[in-house]
Design an enzyme around this catalytic site. Structure first.
Site, short mmCIF file in Angstrom:
data_model
loop_
_atom_site.label_atom_id
_atom_site.label_comp_id
_atom_site.label_asym_id
_atom_site.label_seq_id
_atom_site.Cartn_x
_atom_site.Cartn_y
_atom_site.Cartn_z
N SER A 447 1.10 -1.30 0.02
CA SER A 447 -0.06 -0.04 0.18
C SER A 447 0.86 1.16 0.17
O SER A 447 1.88 1.17 0.43
CB SER A 447 -1.11 -0.03 0.93
OG SER A 447 -0.30 -0.28 2.39
N ARG A 529 -5.39 3.34 15.53
CA ARG A 529 -5.68 2.56 14.40
C ARG A 529 -6.79 1.62 14.82
O ARG A 529 -6.64 0.80 15.73
CB ARG A 529 -4.50 1.80 13.98
CG ARG A 529 -4.71 1.05 12.52
CD ARG A 529 -3.66 0.97 11.68
NE ARG A 529 -3.75 -0.12 10.74
CZ ARG A 529 -4.49 -0.15 9.82
NH1 ARG A 529 -5.27 1.12 9.53
NH2 ARG A 529 -4.40 -1.15 8.78
N HIS A 655 4.12 -11.69 3.01
CA HIS A 655 4.57 -10.83 4.04
C HIS A 655 4.07 -11.03 5.55
O HIS A 655 2.95 -11.38 5.63
CB HIS A 655 4.28 -9.44 3.45
CG HIS A 655 4.29 -8.33 4.65
ND1 HIS A 655 5.34 -7.83 5.00
CD2 HIS A 655 3.23 -7.75 5.39
CE1 HIS A 655 5.23 -6.91 5.86
NE2 HIS A 655 3.95 -6.74 6.05
N HIS A 708 5.69 2.43 11.15
CA HIS A 708 4.59 2.87 12.27
C HIS A 708 4.76 3.83 12.88
O HIS A 708 3.95 4.13 13.65
CB HIS A 708 4.37 1.32 13.54
CG HIS A 708 4.23 0.06 12.60
ND1 HIS A 708 5.14 -0.81 12.40
CD2 HIS A 708 2.88 -0.36 12.29
CE1 HIS A 708 4.75 -1.85 11.69
NE2 HIS A 708 3.45 -1.66 11.74
N1 GLN Z 1 0.04 -5.56 1.45
C1 GLN Z 1 -0.38 -4.61 2.77
C2 GLN Z 1 -0.22 -3.41 2.82
O1 GLN Z 1 0.96 -3.06 2.47
C3 GLN Z 1 0.06 -5.58 3.88
C4 GLN Z 1 -0.40 -4.89 5.25
C5 GLN Z 1 0.01 -5.68 6.38
O2 GLN Z 1 0.96 -6.64 6.44
N2 GLN Z 1 -0.46 -5.45 7.53
O3 GLN Z 1 -0.83 -2.49 3.09
ZN ZN Z 2 2.77 -5.65 7.27
#
Ligand code: GLN
Ligand code: ZN
Length: 773
Positions: A447, A529, A655, A708
């Protein structure tokens, strides 16, 4: 018989707290305005529970960011790097607090945030306390006392909810070698005693100590510490009524320890572990009451009154009704606020709504259960019970839940369906030839910033203020900008940016059959969040392609590779409210098959790299080790089932983030993803030790900076992390990427950070020791 709740959501039913915090952080509102908002929420929650007839109403369940961080501030477990700088530069306690949570980059200071991790097996994240050898503690923040006084001024004597000292220590981390944090208990306990003294002075009668660790696998040393702590508390405060709250697991293995503690009441999570009640009843001493956690704090299904009343009856008969409390299973922090706000019958059909209960309704359920335990039910009570019975029965048998085709497909799955054609070593060569990427390929997690604008387009589209073609056009423009920008900065594997997605699970759930959605069903994930988990009510299937068009569009704009972006089955399961009428493994398999179809569509569309995110795989691990094997078996099987449909040349990424993965590293390898990008930066690559020791076989992109926090990392910091990675993982296996998606960040900081990141990758390549990729 008395009723209580273990905690109530603090975000506000319309996320008022989120908005206030975020406005405060950008300087739009004053600290006083933020505090006022906090007070309004606390007051509303207290009054709501009072009106519902709850006997023991919690306080200190409120938090501006996180209850564990609150506790760290309470006992002055504030790492020196914040203590010495932030307060000395004229900041308030509130600023110090947020600096610990989010990092601090102001007035020439540059301090990183504290580490964050999942609260047990929930999707809530807490700030991990840091401990050093011989650490001393003192009463610093008076939040617990202040909030007690605040409620008292409203005429409510609350039950302060305090993280117990053992759980507080166990939740933290040793920041230096040579000691065990549990040994700090002698230094910590006096601060708790001081706190209790003040609370008692203020008129507190009941105190809830949250000690979920008592329900987990614990050492003899920890068991002994439990004895010492609660004996000391009892000796010093013989009149205080302490409730020791366990949750998320049953306490069978520690039943002797637990029932020997001199506490007034022991709370049990009877949703997670209903059978423990019998065991505990056999052990409980006469001095101890039992708090029955019957109303599910972690899921949204209506309570089955008949089943709950049977449990209450059992306890009542064994120990007498005066020693029984009726409660939620855990804090309602993990539930959405109020079902009554859901008025859109199309999004959430009333038939399904009638099967649900959110926090406010759960509070009422707790009170109702007590009402229904009276002898000789009157007409009103009978009607309530009958309506509940009907709702439960209707859900069990409803045709909207069961889809025979889905069940048959899941049944026909074979082991081969979850295997790639060739082993990784062979695939790697084919993929390197096919993809032609440099060493240290750079990428992002998916994202890009979801700006106010992007979110406002979605809001307008949802309200019907802009047409779907206009909405598409705007998103396409944004996607194009993101692609151009990624080309410019020199990233190797691009992403389309996920602008069309609200949330990584919601987006898929909205397109899958078997899901429903709420409008205000927000649950806190970390800090400000919140997430709005979908509700999986029935068999899951994929009626149409979900993401292929966006990925294809993005790929059509560039000669570079664009990676397809999917959410994995375990994460969809884990971050949804799930059915409780079939095993989680079965639901997961259904989702995996739906994602498998999507993977196949992406490959057909010519996409060469497909990422299937599984950030939640670790948090799904059962809390007790004995149950790990079974879980990992079906969870990893589901991931593989979703991915293994592609040919050897297609590169599958996954991921993961938010967790510590050291203990499941071999299982992660079993997922057999060609590349894994993983969070590492907050813990300074500690994780890599494990990847190195185990010789993780596939490719890996350890996150080189923490997304974050708004703090922009320097190139040198990332270089340093990459050097650490290179020391334990062969170069040709390494990728360079941030540690998570960038949707919560602004463009400015994102661009600065990614420029520094690609520059770091360049430097690594220039000094690479492997000749070719
Ligand atoms: N593909 C998602 C993003 O980039 C992964 C988000 C996540 O790992 N929480 O937002
Ligand atoms: Zn992540």
């Amino acid at each position: 018989m008395q009723t209580h709740t273990l905690g109530y959501p603090r975000i506000g039913s319309k996320r008022e707290l989120k908005k206030a915090c975020e406005n405060y952080w950008v300087g739009k509102i004053t600290q006083q305005a933020l505090k006022n908002q906090g007070y309004e929420i606390r007051k509303e929650n207290w009054l709501l529970q009072q009106q519902a007839g709850i006997d023991l109403i919690p306080s200190n369940d409120f938090s501006f960011y996180d209850q564990v961080l609150d506790m760290a501030l309470t006992v002055n477990a504030i790492p020196d790097r914040y203590h010495e700088t932030i307060l000395k530069t004229g900041n308030t306690e509130t600023d110090l607090y947020f600096a610990m949570a989010r990092g601090y980059q102001k007035s020439g200071l540059d301090i990183t945030a504290m580490e964050m991790t999942k609260w047990f097996d929930t999707n809530y994240h807490f700030i991990v306390p840091e401990f050093v050898k011989d650490q001393s503690f003192s009463l610093f923040s008076t939040k617990i006392i202040d909030e007690f006084k605040e409620a008292k001024a409203l005429g409510i004597i609350t039950k302060p909810v305090i993280i117990g000292p053992i759980t507080f220590l166990l939740s933290g981390k040793e920041k230096e070698d040579g000691f065990n944090r549990i040994s700090l208990i002698d230094n910590l306990l006096p601060v708790y005693l001081e706190l209790l003294e003040q609370l008692e002075e203020q008129g507190a009668e009941w105190i809830q100590f949250d000690e979920p660790y008592l329900a987990l696998d614990i050492s003899d040393e920890v068991k002994a510490a439990y004895g010492k702590v609660y004996t000391t508390i009892k000796t010093k405060f013989p009149k205080l009524k302490t409730i020791l709250a366990t949750y998320f697991e049953g306490i069978e293995e520690n039943v002797e320890t637990a029932t020997n503690l001199p506490v007034c009441a022991l709370h049990l999570d009877l949703v997670k572990a209903p059978n423990q009640l019998q065991t505990v009843l056999r052990h409980i001493p006469e001095s101890m009451s039992i708090s029955l956690g019957l109303v599910d704090g972690r899921n949204i299904w209506k309570n089955d009154f008949k089943a709950s009343l049977e449990q209450i009856e059992l306890a009542k008969n064994a120990i007498g009704k005066d020693r029984v409390l009726i409660a939620t299973s855990c804090s309602l922090l993990h539930s959405p606020c109020d079902l009554a706000l859901e008025t859109d019958d199309e999004a959430l059909p009333s038939q399904i709504k009638n099967w649900l209960a959110f926090a406010k309704q759960k509070v009422e359920e707790v009170a109702t259960l007590k009402y229904l335990t009276e002898e000789n039910l009157n007409e009103d009570q009978k009607a309530i019970l009958e309506a509940n019975l009907q709702a439960i029965e209707e859900r069990r048998t409803s045709p909207v839940i069961h889809n025979q085709a889905v069940k048959a497909r899941a049944k026909a799955v074979t082991e081969k369906d979850a295997e790639r054609d060739s082993p990784f070593a062979e695939r790697q060569i084919l993929q390197h030839n096919n993809l032609k990427l440099p060493l240290y390929p750079t990428t992002t997690i998916g994202s890009f910033p979801q700006t106010k604008e992007v979110r406002s387009w979605r809001a307008q589209f949802k309200k019907g203020q802009i047409s779907s073609s206009k909405y598409d056009e705007l998103l396409k423009r944004e996607t194009k900008k993101a692609i151009r920008w990624q080309e410019e900065v020199g990233l190797d594997v691009l992403v389309h940016g996920e602008f069309e997605r609200n949330d990584m699970v919601e987006y898929f759930g909205e397109q899958l059959a078997g899901f429903v959605f709420t409008k205000f069903g927000w649950v806190q994930s970390y800090g400000s969040r919140c997430v709005k988990p979908p509700i999986i009510f029935g068999d899951v299937s994929r009626p149409h392609a979900m993401t292929a068009a966006w990925t294809e569009f993005a790929q059509s704009l560039t000669n570079k590779l664009v990676k397809g972006m999917l959410t994995g089955p375990v994460t969809i399961l884990q971050w949804s409210f799930v059915r409780n009428d079939q095993p989680r493994s079965e639901t997961c398999k259904q989702i995996a098959l739906a994602i498998r179809n999507e993977v196949q569509d992406l490959e057909k569309a010519g996409i060469k790299i497909i990422q299937i995110d599984e950030p939640a795989i670790r948090e799904g691990l059962p809390l007790k080790k004995a149950a790990w094997g079974n879980y990992l078996n079906w969870a990893i099987g589901a991931f593989r089932l979703s991915a293994s449909v592609v040919s050897n040349t297609t590169q599958i990424h996954t991921h993961m983030c938010y967790s510590e993965f050291n203990d499941i590293i071999e299982d992660i390898a079993q997922m057999d993803a060609d590349v894994i990008t993983i969070e590492c930066s907050r813990s300074q690559m500690e994780l890599l030790g494990a990847f190195g020791d185990f010789k993780y076989p596939n490719e890996i992109g350890p996150g080189v900076y923490d997304i974050h926090s708004p703090r922009v990392p320097k190139k040198d910091e990332m270089l340093e992390l990459l050097e650490k990675a290179k020391a334990v993982i062969p170069e040709k296996q390494l990728w360079v990427n941030p540690d998570c998606g960038l949707k919560t960040r602004g463009w400015e900081e994102t661009q600065a950070a990614l420029k520094a990141m690609t520059a770091a990758a360049e430097t690594m390549r220039a000094t690479a020791t492997s000749p070719v990729a």
